[in-house]
Structure formats: C-alpha cells, structure tokens
Design a protein around this motif. Structure first.
Motif, short mmCIF file in Angstrom:
data_model
loop_
_atom_site.label_atom_id
_atom_site.label_comp_id
_atom_site.label_asym_id
_atom_site.label_seq_id
_atom_site.Cartn_x
_atom_site.Cartn_y
_atom_site.Cartn_z
N LEU A 1 44.34 53.04 41.84
CA LEU A 1 44.54 51.76 42.32
C LEU A 1 45.96 51.39 41.86
O LEU A 1 46.46 50.72 42.72
CB LEU A 1 43.56 50.68 41.39
CG LEU A 1 42.11 50.96 42.07
CD1 LEU A 1 41.23 50.21 41.16
CD2 LEU A 1 42.12 50.45 43.70
N ALA A 2 46.62 51.71 40.69
CA ALA A 2 47.79 51.27 40.27
C ALA A 2 48.89 51.86 41.32
O ALA A 2 49.83 51.34 41.66
CB ALA A 2 48.09 51.66 38.98
N VAL A 3 48.73 53.27 41.48
CA VAL A 3 49.49 54.11 42.64
C VAL A 3 49.43 53.28 43.95
O VAL A 3 50.63 53.41 44.62
CB VAL A 3 49.10 55.55 42.60
CG1 VAL A 3 49.82 56.17 43.82
CG2 VAL A 3 49.61 56.10 41.52
N ALA A 4 48.38 52.78 44.46
CA ALA A 4 47.98 52.26 45.49
C ALA A 4 48.66 50.82 45.52
O ALA A 4 48.82 50.20 46.68
CB ALA A 4 46.68 52.14 45.94
N GLY A 5 48.99 50.28 44.55
CA GLY A 5 49.80 48.90 44.58
C GLY A 5 48.92 47.73 43.88
O GLY A 5 49.14 46.53 43.92
N TRP A 6 47.82 48.28 43.35
CA TRP A 6 46.70 47.17 42.83
C TRP A 6 46.36 47.54 41.23
O TRP A 6 45.49 47.53 41.18
CB TRP A 6 45.57 47.36 43.63
CG TRP A 6 45.64 46.98 44.95
CD1 TRP A 6 46.23 46.06 45.75
CD2 TRP A 6 44.96 47.95 46.20
NE1 TRP A 6 46.16 46.15 46.98
CE2 TRP A 6 45.31 47.05 47.27
CE3 TRP A 6 44.13 49.01 46.20
CZ2 TRP A 6 44.91 47.47 48.62
CZ3 TRP A 6 43.81 49.40 47.39
CH2 TRP A 6 44.01 48.69 48.84
N ALA A 7 47.60 47.44 40.67
CA ALA A 7 47.32 47.63 39.09
C ALA A 7 46.85 46.39 38.45
O ALA A 7 47.31 45.39 38.75
CB ALA A 7 48.83 47.93 38.31
N PRO A 8 45.76 46.58 37.74
CA PRO A 8 45.21 45.41 37.10
C PRO A 8 45.65 45.07 35.66
O PRO A 8 46.30 46.09 35.20
CB PRO A 8 43.68 45.95 36.75
CG PRO A 8 43.63 47.49 36.78
CD PRO A 8 44.98 47.83 37.48
N SER A 9 45.65 43.84 35.31
CA SER A 9 46.34 43.41 34.15
C SER A 9 45.22 43.45 33.05
O SER A 9 44.07 42.69 33.53
CB SER A 9 46.86 42.23 34.46
OG SER A 9 47.34 41.71 33.09
#
Length: 242
Positions: free
Chosen positions: A143-151
């Motif tokens: 998800l982070a690679v796809a642009g949706w990195a959670p915090s």
C-alpha cells in the motif's frame, strides 16, 4: 513479433481450451503481463509445473496484440512447492498474489512491487517469520508503494506529533483527539508499535509481539487494505489468524 525475456512471478492462471493456460505474471521490468502457455496442461509439457502461482521464473515470450505467448520458462525460485506444504503460508501467499493483482496495472513497470512480493514469498518459503506477520508486512508496504502509506504515529489528518490512541481507516491511520472522527477504533499502544515495525521492517519488535496485538493489527491492516482497494480480497478469508 518482438521477443522479450524477463524475470516474473506467476500471480494467477486460467484454463484455455483443452491444453493451454493463460498465465498472469508480474514481471520485473515490464509490469503485469498476460501470456498464453500452449500445451502446458499436458502431462508431457516442458514447463507446466514452472508456471504455477507463486513460482519465480525466467520467462521468454513473444509479444502479441492481445496476449503474449510463453516460449520458455526456467525456474529461479521454487517458492510455490515450499509454500504449498504449509497451509498458513499457502493462504498468506494467496492473499499476497491476489493483492498484487489488484494493485498493479498491465504493462506498467512495478519493480518495487515485484521485489517486495519476491521477498515476501521467500520469507514464507524459508519460514523466516510467522506467516501472518509476513502477510501484514507485505500488505502495508504494498500500500505504501502504491501511495497509501498509513500513519501509525503522527496524526494522519493534521500531522500533530504522536503517539495517538485512535485509528481511522478513512483518514489514513492514527488520528489525534481533535481530528478523531466518530467510529474510530482505539487499538492498544502495542498494536500501533507492531504495525509501525511491520511497515519499517523492524522484525525484532514484530517477532516479539503478543498474539492479541497481532490479531488486532491484522484486523486494522485488512480494513485499511480493502478500503483503498474498494473491493474485498477473497483470499484473506482463508488466512488463519493467531
């Protein structure tokens, strides 16, 4: 027709006719590719077993108008066989392959996703960590690679320094008391620490985590994933949670 060669991970297969299969692969340099493997379902096929989901292969194909054609396949890493011998690893791998299929586009280079998936499959095959932890780490990083990195530390809405006690999927992760929307969950601080460790690759912390925090973290990861994909990942229902 142009001939090309690339490393690839088999994501999915479909039957075609009496003896062929359509192979969906994530290649290292060309992105997701669909290709016909002719005669692959015959007993005497030269590379039938090499083109099963989870296998890492060196593949040669002819480029076609709609579908490419596999002409040669050599095994680089037989992860499929090692993973299939363990149900927990097999279900985790199935969820990884399905997620990769949804996060990638055809003919769009996705080298980071390829390397991430190859590393996760290797970890499952070698029994390096608990399969559930490997799966959750893979999902978060994909998800982070796809642009949706959670915090998992600072507020995902206003950026206020954490740690915070609430988590909201729609907001992007941890939220402060001011930004906290109704319906937010309140994970244990140890769960936040576990998820942050999985995202960053801190396996010492992840391996030492308790089962109750792993269960809670897995639920948050699954919800976060399916919110951004806007569809369910059917393979997640099969995954055995601790």
């Amino acid at each position: 027709m142009p001939l090309y060669r690339d490393e690839a991970i088999v994501l999915r297969t479909h039957k075609l006719g009496e003896a062929d299969r359509i192979i969906t692969m994530l290649t290292r340099t060309r992105g997701r590719v669909r290709a016909v493997a002719k005669g692959v379902r015959r007993t005497k096929s030269r590379f039938g077993a090499r083109l099963e989901p989870g296998m890492v292969v060196d593949v040669q194909c002819y480029e076609g108008r709609n579908l490419d054609t596999v002409t040669q396949a050599e095994t680089l890493a037989p992860y499929g066989d090692a993973i299939a011998r363990d149900y927990a690893a097999w279900t985790a791998a199935a969820a990884m392959l399905e997620t990769t299929l949804q996060l990638t586009e055809e003919h769009e280079p996705q080298t980071q996703q390829y390397l991430l998936l190859a590393g996760a499959l290797r970890s499952l095959a070698e029994r390096a960590h608990d399969p559930t932890l490997v799966l959750d780490a893979f999902l978060l990083r994909s998800l982070a690679v796809a642009g949706w990195a959670p915090s998992f530390l600072d507020c995902a809405r206003c950026g206020a320094a954490g740690p915070h006690r609430a988590f909201n999927v729609q907001s992007g992760g941890a939220v402060c008391s001011v930004c906290r929307p109704p319906g937010s969950s309140a994970p244990a601080p140890e769960t936040f620490a576990l998820l942050a460790a999985l995202l960053s690759g801190n396996w010492e912390t992840a391996d030492a985590s308790e089962e109750r925090h792993q269960r809670q973290g897995s639920g948050l990861v699954a919800a976060f994933l399916q919110w951004h994909l806007e569809r369910g990942v059917r393979s997640l229902r099969l995954v055995e949670r601790a």
